[in-house]
Design a protein around this motif. Structure first.
Motif, PDB file in Angstrom:
ATOM      1  N   VAL A 286     -13.781  22.867  -3.869  1.00  0.00           N
ATOM      2  CA  VAL A 286     -14.324  23.290  -5.158  1.00  0.00           C
ATOM      3  C   VAL A 286     -14.443  22.096  -6.091  1.00  0.00           C
ATOM      4  CG1 VAL A 286     -12.025  23.883  -6.030  1.00  0.00           C
ATOM      5  CG2 VAL A 286     -14.040  24.916  -7.082  1.00  0.00           C
ATOM      6  N   LYS A 287     -15.496  22.094  -6.907  1.00  0.00           N
ATOM      7  CA  LYS A 287     -15.661  21.058  -7.920  1.00  0.00           C
ATOM      8  C   LYS A 287     -15.021  21.551  -9.215  1.00  0.00           C
ATOM      9  CE  LYS A 287     -17.943  18.479  -5.115  1.00  0.00           C
ATOM     10  NZ  LYS A 287     -17.268  17.283  -4.548  1.00  0.00           N
ATOM     11  N   ASN A 288     -13.939  20.916  -9.602  1.00  0.00           N
ATOM     12  CA  ASN A 288     -13.187  21.367 -10.766  1.00  0.00           C
ATOM     13  C   ASN A 288     -12.612  20.158 -11.491  1.00  0.00           C
ATOM     14  OD1 ASN A 288     -10.642  22.309 -12.231  1.00  0.00           O
ATOM     15  ND2 ASN A 288     -11.551  24.272 -11.658  1.00  0.00           N
ATOM     16  N   ASP A 289     -12.882  20.062 -12.791  1.00  0.00           N
ATOM     17  CA  ASP A 289     -12.418  18.912 -13.564  1.00  0.00           C
ATOM     18  C   ASP A 289     -10.900  18.792 -13.573  1.00  0.00           C
ATOM     19  OD1 ASP A 289     -15.029  18.355 -14.133  1.00  0.00           O
ATOM     20  OD2 ASP A 289     -14.990  19.234 -16.152  1.00  0.00           O
ATOM     21  N   GLU A 290     -10.215  19.925 -13.630  1.00  0.00           N
ATOM     22  CA  GLU A 290      -8.751  19.905 -13.680  1.00  0.00           C
ATOM     23  C   GLU A 290      -8.162  19.320 -12.400  1.00  0.00           C
ATOM     24  OE1 GLU A 290      -7.068  20.490 -16.257  1.00  0.00           O
ATOM     25  OE2 GLU A 290      -8.559  21.465 -17.539  1.00  0.00           O
ATOM     26  N   VAL A 291      -8.785  19.599 -11.277  1.00  0.00           N
ATOM     27  CA  VAL A 291      -8.332  19.032  -9.993  1.00  0.00           C
ATOM     28  C   VAL A 291      -8.516  17.517  -9.999  1.00  0.00           C
ATOM     29  CG1 VAL A 291      -8.768  18.937  -7.502  1.00  0.00           C
ATOM     30  CG2 VAL A 291      -8.765  21.145  -8.696  1.00  0.00           C
ATOM     31  N   ASP A 292      -9.679  17.061 -10.474  1.00  0.00           N
ATOM     32  CA  ASP A 292      -9.951  15.622 -10.530  1.00  0.00           C
ATOM     33  C   ASP A 292      -8.967  14.905 -11.452  1.00  0.00           C
ATOM     34  OD1 ASP A 292     -12.111  15.868  -8.801  1.00  0.00           O
ATOM     35  OD2 ASP A 292     -13.527  16.241 -10.436  1.00  0.00           O
ATOM     36  N   LEU A 293      -8.679  15.511 -12.601  1.00  0.00           N
ATOM     37  CA  LEU A 293      -7.742  14.897 -13.545  1.00  0.00           C
ATOM     38  C   LEU A 293      -6.324  14.865 -12.970  1.00  0.00           C
ATOM     39  CD1 LEU A 293      -8.999  16.463 -16.897  1.00  0.00           C
ATOM     40  CD2 LEU A 293      -9.151  14.062 -16.206  1.00  0.00           C
ATOM     41  N   ALA A 294      -5.932  15.916 -12.252  1.00  0.00           N
ATOM     42  CA  ALA A 294      -4.598  15.948 -11.645  1.00  0.00           C
ATOM     43  C   ALA A 294      -4.470  14.880 -10.570  1.00  0.00           C
ATOM     44  CB  ALA A 294      -4.323  17.338 -11.063  1.00  0.00           C
ATOM     45  N   LEU A 295      -5.531  14.693  -9.780  1.00  0.00           N
ATOM     46  CA  LEU A 295      -5.519  13.642  -8.757  1.00  0.00           C
ATOM     47  C   LEU A 295      -5.434  12.259  -9.397  1.00  0.00           C
ATOM     48  CD1 LEU A 295      -8.020  14.644  -5.923  1.00  0.00           C
ATOM     49  CD2 LEU A 295      -5.671  13.830  -5.641  1.00  0.00           C
ATOM     50  N   ALA A 296      -6.185  12.055 -10.479  1.00  0.00           N
ATOM     51  CA  ALA A 296      -6.152  10.767 -11.174  1.00  0.00           C
ATOM     52  C   ALA A 296      -4.762  10.482 -11.726  1.00  0.00           C
ATOM     53  CB  ALA A 296      -7.180  10.763 -12.304  1.00  0.00           C
ATOM     54  N   LYS A 297      -4.109  11.515 -12.245  1.00  0.00           N
ATOM     55  CA  LYS A 297      -2.758  11.347 -12.788  1.00  0.00           C
ATOM     56  C   LYS A 297      -1.777  10.945 -11.692  1.00  0.00           C
ATOM     57  CE  LYS A 297       0.393  11.586 -15.994  1.00  0.00           C
ATOM     58  NZ  LYS A 297       0.433  10.541 -17.053  1.00  0.00           N
ATOM     59  N   LEU A 298      -1.899  11.578 -10.518  1.00  0.00           N
ATOM     60  CA  LEU A 298      -1.026  11.209  -9.395  1.00  0.00           C
ATOM     61  C   LEU A 298      -1.279   9.773  -8.944  1.00  0.00           C
ATOM     62  CD1 LEU A 298      -0.787  14.289  -6.979  1.00  0.00           C
ATOM     63  CD2 LEU A 298       1.030  13.252  -8.339  1.00  0.00           C
ATOM     64  N   LEU A 299      -2.560   9.393  -8.892  1.00  0.00           N
ATOM     65  CA  LEU A 299      -2.890   8.013  -8.504  1.00  0.00           C
ATOM     66  C   LEU A 299      -2.317   7.017  -9.500  1.00  0.00           C
ATOM     67  CD1 LEU A 299      -6.609   8.273  -7.304  1.00  0.00           C
ATOM     68  CD2 LEU A 299      -4.628   7.584  -5.942  1.00  0.00           C
ATOM     69  N   GLU A 300      -2.357   7.372 -10.776  1.00  0.00           N
ATOM     70  CA  GLU A 300      -1.791   6.495 -11.809  1.00  0.00           C
ATOM     71  C   GLU A 300      -0.294   6.322 -11.605  1.00  0.00           C
ATOM     72  OE1 GLU A 300      -1.041   6.478 -16.650  1.00  0.00           O
ATOM     73  OE2 GLU A 300      -2.569   7.792 -15.794  1.00  0.00           O
ATOM     74  N   GLU A 301       0.396   7.414 -11.281  1.00  0.00           N
ATOM     75  CA  GLU A 301       1.840   7.364 -11.082  1.00  0.00           C
ATOM     76  C   GLU A 301       2.205   6.561  -9.827  1.00  0.00           C
ATOM     77  OE1 GLU A 301       2.965  11.438 -10.970  1.00  0.00           O
ATOM     78  OE2 GLU A 301       2.605  11.802 -13.106  1.00  0.00           O
ATOM     79  N   LYS A 302       1.351   6.639  -8.810  1.00  0.00           N
ATOM     80  CA  LYS A 302       1.649   5.952  -7.541  1.00  0.00           C
ATOM     81  C   LYS A 302       1.124   4.519  -7.489  1.00  0.00           C
ATOM     82  CE  LYS A 302       0.942   8.007  -3.709  1.00  0.00           C
ATOM     83  NZ  LYS A 302       0.271   8.711  -2.594  1.00  0.00           N
ATOM     84  N   ASP A 303      -0.155   4.349  -7.889  1.00  0.00           N
ATOM     85  CA  ASP A 303      -0.818   3.062  -7.662  1.00  0.00           C
ATOM     86  C   ASP A 303      -1.254   2.344  -8.933  1.00  0.00           C
ATOM     87  OD1 ASP A 303      -0.595   3.628  -4.931  1.00  0.00           O
ATOM     88  OD2 ASP A 303      -2.468   4.773  -4.977  1.00  0.00           O
ATOM     89  N   GLY A 304      -1.011   2.969 -10.094  1.00  0.00           N
ATOM     90  CA  GLY A 304      -1.365   2.303 -11.341  1.00  0.00           C
ATOM     91  C   GLY A 304      -2.654   2.827 -11.961  1.00  0.00           C
ATOM     92  N   LYS A 305      -2.920   2.394 -13.188  1.00  0.00           N
ATOM     93  CA  LYS A 305      -4.061   2.881 -13.958  1.00  0.00           C
ATOM     94  C   LYS A 305      -5.403   2.454 -13.373  1.00  0.00           C
ATOM     95  CE  LYS A 305      -1.661   3.227 -18.395  1.00  0.00           C
ATOM     96  NZ  LYS A 305      -1.633   2.764 -19.810  1.00  0.00           N
TER      97      LYS A 305
END
Length: 396
Positions: A286-305
């Motif tokens: 599914v294309k969902n902005d909330e999913v994309d933002l949640a993935l970006a937040k996890l990437l930030e926590e793991k691999d940086g901004k």
């Protein structure tokens, strides 16, 4: 328009009888022809959307006919019943009430005719918001086979309006027996409302009711969310995760509503990697902005901004999104050096943020009603499960 035309059928029958009885007298033929012409004129008014003129003309015709006392008992009942309905349709409910109450009290009509009068009387009370009086009449009509279905449907409307959810459940269950449905959304939502109205802390009882909701509507997202809340209260995080992830199968439009709870559960179990895997799977479905933002937040926590920023840039390149653009600007601000460039980005970020706050987050897919929070019953069209996140609808 069609409702008014339907209401006028008894009038047509009454006038057909009226003109047939008097056509033998030559001196009355002009009157009959006049009535016939008036009726045709009234129908033409309706067809040309001149409803007020049509109603006025038909009311005049009926009142003249009543004054001449030329209608037999049955035709008179039908004509007066229709007269009351016409008054109600034009907002003169007080006059409709007087007519329908008189029909109900009259000793000249049969039991079946009085049932019809009671049904219309109940509709009058519904129109003006006297729900308790309408309820009493519909309860009487439930025991009459020809009126039972309509009475049950109206009682369900009443109990939903008054938020008497136990009564609503009982009525919805009776309707389900009359007309079984594979996906009974209304009954499932009544179960959910009933659970949320309970003051008891008895989780077992609540679970049983919510399981009933899923039995009558396996795609009931709300039931899964409420079950997950019970699981989280008991710190049964694996079961909570199971119920929350079920939303992706039931209706992916609502997946954004459960991501924060889902992340909390995975965090409690120290399994954020599994949460990332779920988000990747969700992103593929599914294309969902909330999913994309949640993935970006996890990437930030793991691999940086930088990794998160790259992810959001890719999403924006595929499809513009106000929510994602707002978060992307924040990353740009964090990387920008002090000066006019950064100040401009801060201003832009603020402007986009204000736009998001002012915009409705949810919209009814049935009537278009927009609102800032999720409701399961649309306040405008009264449909269940039609209000959905705009972020999901925009991608559909």
């Amino acid at each position: 328009m069609l409702e008014l035309l339907f209401l006028l059928l008894p009038i047509a029958a009454a006038y057909g009888w009226y003109m047939g009885q008097r056509s033998a007298k030559r001196d009355q033929e002009d009157i009959s022809n006049k009535l016939s012409r008036d009726y045709v004129t009234g129908v033409n008014f309706l067809l040309s959307n001149q409803t007020d003129k049509a109603v006025d003309l038909f009311l005049h015709m009926l009142q003249k006919q009543e004054n001449e006392n030329e209608i037999e008992s049955r035709s008179q009942f039908e004509a007066e019943l229709t007269l009351g309905n016409l008054f109600r349709s034009r907002g003169e409910v007080d006059r409709a009430l007087r007519i329908h109450q008189a029909l109900d009290r009259s000793p000249n009509y049969t039991f079946e005719q009085k049932l019809l009068a009671k049904q219309q009387l109940a509709r009058d009370f519904m129109t003006i918001g006297f729900l308790d009086r309408a309820e009493n009449l519909y309860i009487l009509l439930v025991d009459e086979p020809e009126f039972a279905e309509n009475a049950l449907q109206q009682l369900l409307v009443i109990y939903q309006k008054t938020k008497e959810w136990k009564k609503a459940v009982n009525i919805a269950e009776k309707l389900a027996k009359i007309y079984p449905q594979e996906n009974n959304i209304e009954l499932a939502q009544c179960y959910c409302e009933y659970v949320q109205s309970l003051n008891t802390e008895n989780a077992i009882e609540k679970r049983q009711i919510l399981q009933k909701a899923l039995l009558v509507s396996s795609r009931c997202v709300r039931a899964s969310i409420l079950l997950a809340e019970l699981d989280m209260e008991e710190e049964n995080y694996p079961q909570a995760i199971k119920n929350l992830e079920e939303v992706l199968r039931q209706n992916p439009d609502y997946i954004g509503e459960v991501l924060s709870s889902l992340k909390l559960c995975y965090k409690k179990l120290d399994q954020l990697d599994n949460f990332e895997l779920f988000l990747i799977r969700a992103e593929q479905q599914v294309k969902n902005d909330e999913v994309d933002l949640a993935l970006a937040k996890l990437l930030e926590e793991k691999d940086g901004k930088a990794a998160a920023q790259t992810k959001l840039y890719q999403q924006l390149s595929k499809k513009p999104s106000t929510l994602i653009f707002h978060r992307f600007i924040q990353y740009q601000i964090d990387d920008a050096e002090e000066g006019r460039g950064k100040d401009s980005l801060i201003l832009l970020h603020k402007m986009v943020g204000e736009r998001i706050k002012q915009s409705a987050a949810y919209r009814c897919s049935n009537c278009g009603y927009q609102i800032h929070k999720l409701l399961w019953n649309c306040p405008s069209c009264r449909h269940w499960e039609t209000i959905k996140p705009l972020s999901a609808q925009e991608h559909n």
